[in-house]
Design a protein around this motif. Structure first.
Motif, PDB file in Angstrom:
ATOM      1  N   SER A 134       0.839  -1.188   0.000  1.00  0.00           N
ATOM      2  CA  SER A 134       0.000   0.000   0.000  1.00  0.00           C
ATOM      3  C   SER A 134       0.878   1.243   0.000  1.00  0.00           C
ATOM      4  CB  SER A 134      -0.913  -0.003   1.230  1.00  0.00           C
ATOM      5  OG  SER A 134      -0.127   0.001   2.411  1.00  0.00           O
ATOM      6  N   GLU A 135       0.257   2.407  -0.075  1.00  0.00           N
ATOM      7  CA  GLU A 135       1.028   3.638  -0.093  1.00  0.00           C
ATOM      8  C   GLU A 135       1.916   3.751   1.141  1.00  0.00           C
ATOM      9  OE1 GLU A 135      -1.340   7.055  -0.641  1.00  0.00           O
ATOM     10  OE2 GLU A 135      -2.015   6.502  -2.639  1.00  0.00           O
ATOM     11  N   ALA A 136       3.090   4.323   0.953  1.00  0.00           N
ATOM     12  CA  ALA A 136       4.029   4.524   2.061  1.00  0.00           C
ATOM     13  C   ALA A 136       3.513   5.643   2.962  1.00  0.00           C
ATOM     14  CB  ALA A 136       5.403   4.854   1.508  1.00  0.00           C
ATOM     15  N   ALA A 137       4.236   5.906   4.044  1.00  0.00           N
ATOM     16  CA  ALA A 137       3.822   6.934   4.992  1.00  0.00           C
ATOM     17  C   ALA A 137       5.052   7.560   5.619  1.00  0.00           C
ATOM     18  CB  ALA A 137       2.922   6.338   6.077  1.00  0.00           C
ATOM     19  N   SER A 138       4.888   8.766   6.133  1.00  0.00           N
ATOM     20  CA  SER A 138       5.937   9.407   6.921  1.00  0.00           C
ATOM     21  C   SER A 138       5.370   9.743   8.289  1.00  0.00           C
ATOM     22  CB  SER A 138       6.456  10.677   6.230  1.00  0.00           C
ATOM     23  OG  SER A 138       5.426  11.651   6.114  1.00  0.00           O
ATOM     24  N   VAL A 139       6.231   9.677   9.299  1.00  0.00           N
ATOM     25  CA  VAL A 139       5.813   9.912  10.680  1.00  0.00           C
ATOM     26  C   VAL A 139       6.680  11.024  11.265  1.00  0.00           C
ATOM     27  CG1 VAL A 139       5.463   8.872  12.948  1.00  0.00           C
ATOM     28  CG2 VAL A 139       5.215   7.470  10.893  1.00  0.00           C
ATOM     29  N   PRO A 140       6.083  12.120  11.765  1.00  0.00           N
ATOM     30  CA  PRO A 140       6.889  13.204  12.321  1.00  0.00           C
ATOM     31  C   PRO A 140       7.612  12.782  13.598  1.00  0.00           C
ATOM     32  CG  PRO A 140       4.551  13.591  12.703  1.00  0.00           C
ATOM     33  CD  PRO A 140       4.638  12.430  11.784  1.00  0.00           C
ATOM     34  N   LEU A 141       8.857  13.243  13.743  1.00  0.00           N
ATOM     35  CA  LEU A 141       9.678  12.950  14.908  1.00  0.00           C
ATOM     36  C   LEU A 141       9.841  14.205  15.759  1.00  0.00           C
ATOM     37  CD1 LEU A 141      12.448  10.864  13.093  1.00  0.00           C
ATOM     38  CD2 LEU A 141      10.506   9.990  14.410  1.00  0.00           C
ATOM     39  N   PRO A 142      10.220  14.059  17.022  1.00  0.00           N
ATOM     40  CA  PRO A 142      10.350  15.228  17.900  1.00  0.00           C
ATOM     41  C   PRO A 142      11.336  16.280  17.408  1.00  0.00           C
ATOM     42  CG  PRO A 142      10.307  13.214  19.202  1.00  0.00           C
ATOM     43  CD  PRO A 142      10.393  12.787  17.770  1.00  0.00           C
ATOM     44  N   ASP A 143      12.352  15.889  16.636  1.00  0.00           N
ATOM     45  CA  ASP A 143      13.354  16.853  16.174  1.00  0.00           C
ATOM     46  C   ASP A 143      12.938  17.582  14.896  1.00  0.00           C
ATOM     47  OD1 ASP A 143      13.639  14.920  14.246  1.00  0.00           O
ATOM     48  OD2 ASP A 143      15.761  14.520  14.619  1.00  0.00           O
ATOM     49  N   GLY A 144      11.708  17.344  14.419  1.00  0.00           N
ATOM     50  CA  GLY A 144      11.229  18.027  13.229  1.00  0.00           C
ATOM     51  C   GLY A 144      11.422  17.245  11.949  1.00  0.00           C
TER      52      GLY A 144
END
Length: 207
Positions: A134-144
């Motif tokens: 399925s489509e990939a994803a990005s996940v925000p991290l604490p450092d931006g």
């Protein structure tokens, strides 16, 4: 700004979420420059500023356009692009970067992260897998920055077969995690016996 959403999609009825005068400008811009029909359009921008640019995806090209005049910022040309690019922040310049999956040799897939500032390649990995999930994803991290996740399927097993020679493909789909702090490490998080048609992601920070 040509849209009021962060992501717009190009479907059978044309681009969704674009003002009519922007559609006209987009059509004029595409006609002389794009290689193949447009598969995906995304409105992107820096955090806190709203979308100010359009990312166009054709069969084998990414093109970033800026402003109401849709001025070309950069163009990246390569192998056949599979699926829609996924925006995230791989480096620390606060400009969205893009994860794409392209066709590689022998029918396998290659994953790339394209620098949103220059269109240059920031990271690449060629996996001996024939399918993407399925489509990939990005996940925000604490450092931006962002961690990226994507599925790959019909991969060749890591160990050679008992009879020697090339190992066999196991038909399974694998979920991989790429953390920007460890670009040389691609972590396998999960496996599925069949295609994954939908997925969700969440980041939890533990002190």
């Amino acid at each position: 700004v040509c849209g009021d959403r962060w992501v717009v999609r190009w479907g059978l009825g044309g681009p969704k979420g674009l003002h009519p005068h922007c559609i006209s400008k987009l059509s004029l811009c595409l006609s002389p420059s794009c290689n193949g029909s447009v598969q995906d359009v995304q409105a992107v921008g820096r955090p806190g500023e709203g979308p100010t640019e359009l990312l166009l995806t054709t069969r084998n090209q990414l093109q970033l356009l800026r402003g109401t005049q849709l001025r070309q910022v950069w163009q990246a040309v390569g192998s056949t692009i599979n699926g829609a690019p996924v925006a995230g922040f791989f480096n620390d310049d606060r400009v969205p970067d893009f994860l794409i999956q392209v066709a590689s040799g022998n029918g396998t897939r290659k994953s790339l992260i394209i620098d949103g500032s220059t269109g240059q390649e920031l990271w690449a990995a060629e996996l001996d897998c024939r399918s993407q999930g399925s489509e990939a994803a990005s996940v925000p991290l604490p450092d931006g920055r962002s961690a990226f996740l994507f599925w790959a399927g019909d991969c060749r097993a890591a160990k050679p077969s008992a009879l020697g020679g090339d190992s066999e493909r196991d038909g399974q789909y694998r979920l991989y995690l790429l953390h920007p702090a460890y670009p040389g490490l691609l972590v396998e998080l999960a496996r599925s016996p069949g295609p994954v048609t939908a997925s969700a992601s969440e980041y939890r920070h533990h002190h």
